[in-house]
Every structure is written in C-alpha cells, then in structure tokens.
Design a protein around this motif. Structure first.
Motif, PDB file in Angstrom:
ATOM      1  N   ARG A 264      -1.162  -2.515  -8.180  1.00 51.77           N
ATOM      2  CA  ARG A 264      -0.999  -2.405  -6.721  1.00 51.77           C
ATOM      3  C   ARG A 264      -2.229  -2.930  -5.987  1.00 51.77           C
ATOM      4  N   ALA A 265      -3.411  -2.539  -6.466  1.00 50.08           N
ATOM      5  CA  ALA A 265      -4.647  -2.951  -5.800  1.00 50.08           C
ATOM      6  C   ALA A 265      -4.828  -4.463  -5.847  1.00 50.08           C
ATOM      7  N   THR A 266      -4.526  -5.064  -6.993  1.00 50.23           N
ATOM      8  CA  THR A 266      -4.673  -6.513  -7.130  1.00 50.23           C
ATOM      9  C   THR A 266      -3.692  -7.244  -6.230  1.00 50.23           C
ATOM     10  N   GLN A 267      -2.476  -6.753  -6.163  1.00 47.89           N
ATOM     11  CA  GLN A 267      -1.483  -7.391  -5.303  1.00 47.89           C
ATOM     12  C   GLN A 267      -1.873  -7.290  -3.831  1.00 47.89           C
ATOM     13  N   ILE A 268      -2.459  -6.168  -3.434  1.00 45.63           N
ATOM     14  CA  ILE A 268      -2.924  -6.024  -2.048  1.00 45.63           C
ATOM     15  C   ILE A 268      -4.041  -7.025  -1.759  1.00 45.63           C
ATOM     16  N   MET A 269      -4.970  -7.178  -2.713  1.00 41.86           N
ATOM     17  CA  MET A 269      -6.047  -8.159  -2.522  1.00 41.86           C
ATOM     18  C   MET A 269      -5.486  -9.563  -2.365  1.00 41.86           C
ATOM     19  N   MET A 270      -4.513  -9.915  -3.202  1.00 39.46           N
ATOM     20  CA  MET A 270      -3.937 -11.257  -3.139  1.00 39.46           C
ATOM     21  C   MET A 270      -3.239 -11.505  -1.811  1.00 39.46           C
ATOM     22  N   LEU A 271      -2.525 -10.490  -1.326  1.00 38.93           N
ATOM     23  CA  LEU A 271      -1.764 -10.651  -0.088  1.00 38.93           C
ATOM     24  C   LEU A 271      -2.658 -10.688   1.144  1.00 38.93           C
ATOM     25  N   THR A 272      -3.741  -9.932   1.118  1.00 38.67           N
ATOM     26  CA  THR A 272      -4.555  -9.786   2.327  1.00 38.67           C
ATOM     27  C   THR A 272      -5.764 -10.712   2.387  1.00 38.67           C
ATOM     28  N   ILE A 273      -6.170 -11.265   1.235  1.00 37.49           N
ATOM     29  CA  ILE A 273      -7.376 -12.104   1.221  1.00 37.49           C
ATOM     30  C   ILE A 273      -7.059 -13.561   0.925  1.00 37.49           C
ATOM     31  N   PHE A 274      -6.193 -13.810  -0.063  1.00 33.54           N
ATOM     32  CA  PHE A 274      -5.964 -15.199  -0.488  1.00 33.54           C
ATOM     33  C   PHE A 274      -4.752 -15.784   0.234  1.00 33.54           C
TER      34      PHE A 274
END
Length: 394
Positions: A384-394
């Motif tokens: 979940r945390a990795t997917q949030i990073m991908m969606l919000t940063i990259f």
C-alpha cells in the motif's frame, strides 16, 4: 523454516551459478564475459528504432521497425516462429466480424534447443516495438518506450544464436502493447506451441532511463518471487559496474507490460524496467535523453538470465504463495533514500507532505531490515505504501 528456505534458495542459486560459469565465464572478470553487451552493440538499434524517421513506430514507421527486426532475425539464423512467417496477425480488438480487420502484427522467431527432450520446452524473450506515433503534429519517438527493450531483444538473440541452449528460445516483439497488451494477449490465446510448454517469460520495457528522472543506477525486476529457478538465475548473474538491481513483488507495481498475460497464466517470468520518468509517453522520450550504457548493462543481465533459464536442469516451477522477501523491503528503502536525497539537492521537488510520508516509509523499512522480520501484514503495508508513493510522487 527461515533457515530451510534459505538453504533451498542456496541450492537453486548454486544451479544457476554453475550454468552461468559454464556459459558466461568467470564472475570475477566481468569485462571478459562473452555475455557482455556493450553500448556500441545496442546503439545502432536505438538509432534506427528511435529515429524521428520512424514516426513514433506507428503506421509506416511501425512497418519499417518490423522489417528491421525481421532483417536481424534472418541475419542471425533465427527461424520464423509462425509456420513459415515471422509475423502473427492481430485482429481488431473486440471485433465480432467473421473476418476482422488486421490491427497489428507480432514478430516472432526462435532458436531450437539442443537437448532432445528439453528442446520441446520454451523460453520466451520479449519486448514490444509499438509506440504512440504522431499526435498533434508531434512525433513520440519512444526511445526508452520501447526501443531500449527491442535493442536488448536483438542482442540477446545474437548471443543465443551463437550458443544455443538446451531449451528452445522464442524471441518476440509484441505489437499493441500500448493498447491493453493486446498483442501479448493474442499471442497467448493463439500460440504456435502448447501453452504448457512455455516455461519462462523474460520481458523488458523501458530499460534506459531512471525512476522519476532520479540520478540512480537502478533497474527494477519483478517476478522473482514467483519462481525459485528464475530468482536463482537472477541472483547468479554478474551485474555490470554502474548498475543496481532492485527486486519487487509483482503486486507492488501491478501489471504494467507484456508479462501480464503470462503472469495470469501462472507462467514464471521476470520483468525488467528502469521505471517511469517525466518524459514517459511524451515527445521528449528521445534518443538524446537515453542512457545507452544503462541499456547495455541491463541487456547484459537479461542475456545471462535467458541463457541460464534455457539451460536450467530440471523443472521450472511456479510459486503460488510466495513468502515475503526482505529483498523488496531493501528495494523500497533504497527508493526512499534516493527520493529524500534528491529532494535535498533540488533535483526533485518534494512537498512537505510527500517528504513526511517518504520519511515514514523509510523509517518503517529501516526497522524491518534491522529486525530481519517481515510478516505478511507488514508486506500488505509495504504494498500500500509503495503504491501511494508511486501515485503521488511519480
């Protein structure tokens, strides 16, 4: 159980290492490896496929790309995969017509295996060749997406044509990847061999830039958790200086390329990508912005994996319920460190909220790595945390 699992991994790694040393030379002399692929090897492919003359590899530009790939297959002695043809016609997506119009063409060739029994098993090496063409009067060259992957495909084909493996190896350049993976899906629905005989799939998509445009030497590899043999082959490969491998579970990223249909059919696979960047699917995905040395380094690793899997003794298996691996925790932790460092030097602007979130993920992954304990619940959090990073940063 942890010690038993590590022992089994060691056995498989030993298998792959023996194969690697047999076919690719000594791990301590990487510059002398016959498996080494150089920037000068991939550069001509990149120059042609990513040229503005190819018009983003759509319409006539895609026809020219097909002819280029087939020409190289023929020069290497790679045989046509589809009866007497290198082309597999793909019908229009969703058409109900009795004779639907042709929407595109997969390109395929193969090198037959040398073992009387194992030659009936197949290793698939693939990279899609289509891109976005010309839109709004602007050419989308697709240098990273996916001239980089096709360059790998052609160079691995060259190496395996010079030293065939025990299993047969098919080299596929799928069409219509940019359209819901339609080319790969059509291939698996209408394969020229029994689907059950396909033992491993090796996919490259975008292997010449870096995640988010960060200055990092990383290539991400998905799928190792789904096959002990594939994981062992990856672990045994010599990684050229200047490249780092970051392994992730496929569910962390999801299905992003042509490995998807193979994954859904429970066929072991590895997917290589250096990640999305600001020029992804824009006219700025040009040859000038491509890291050609990185393309060559990633291709070198993929070449070793392909040869190891083609010669792997015994059965290549699928892991239905893989255990959590600390390697993906290390990978996410490394991304967090790079994000925080890049934010400090100004190469990537993180908001305060983004910086706080990344810091929290780093702290949690630091704790997991220090304790060397990684539970199923912690893995759910990591996904979940990795997917949030991908969606919000990259």
């Amino acid at each position: 159980m942890i010690h038993v699992q590590r022992s089994l991994q060691g056995i498989y790694a030993g298998f792959a290492l023996s194969l690697f040393l047999l076919f690719c030379g000594s791990k301590t002399n990487a510059q002398e490896l016959p498996c080494l692929i150089h920037a000068a090897d991939v550069q001509p492919h990149l120059n042609y496929l990513a040229s503005p003359d190819r018009q983003g590899r759509d319409d006539w530009g895609k026809v020219e790309a097909r002819e280029y790939i087939i020409k190289h297959f023929k020069s290497l002695g790679v045989k046509p995969l589809f009866d007497e043809s290198y082309l597999q016609a793909i019908p229009e997506f969703g058409s109900q017509a009795e004779m639907p119009p042709v929407y595109g063409y997969n390109i395929g060739g193969f090198i037959e295996g040398t073992d009387p029994k194992l030659k009936d098993e197949w290793i698939i090496v693939n990279a899609h060749y289509d891109h976005l063409g010309v839109r709004g009067g602007k050419v989308f060259p697709g240098a990273d997406d996916n001239a980089s992957g096709v360059s790998m495909l052609l160079e691995v084909a060259r190496h395996i044509s010079e030293s065939p493996g025990k299993r047969s190896v098919a080299f596929l350049s799928f069409d219509m990847e940019e359209h819901l993976l339609w080319g790969a899906r059509w291939f698996l629905a209408h394969p020229p061999m029994e689907v059950e005989s396909i033992k491993f799939c090796l996919t490259a998509d975008m292997i010449g830039r870096s995640l988010g445009g960060l200055d990092i030497p990383t290539v991400f590899v998905l799928g190792g958790e789904r096959s002990r043999e594939a994981h062992a082959a990856l672990e045994a490969a010599t990684v050229p200086q200047g490249l780092e491998i970051a392994q992730l579970g496929v569910d962390v990223v999801g299905v992003r390329s042509d490995y998807g249909p193979f994954y859904y059919r429970r066929i072991p696979f590895l997917f290589f990508s250096t990640g999305e960047h600001p020029d992804y699917h824009t006219p700025q995905d040009t040859l000038e912005r491509l890291d050609v040395e990185k393309v060559a380094r990633v291709s070198t690793v993929m070449n070793q994996v392909a040869q190891s899997m083609a010669n792997m003794p015994g059965e290549i298996t699928w892991e239905g319920n893989p255990k959590p691996s600390l390697q993906e925790v290390e990978s996410v932790n490394r991304v967090c460190v790079n994000l925080l460092n890049s934010g400090e030097d100004g190469s990537l602007e993180l908001t305060n909220a983004q910086r706080f979130f990344v810091s929290q993920v780093k702290s949690k992954t630091d704790y997991i790595l220090k304790s060397q304990r990684y539970s199923i619940e912690e893995r759910k959090w990591l996904v979940r945390a990795t997917q949030i990073m991908m969606l919000t940063i990259f």
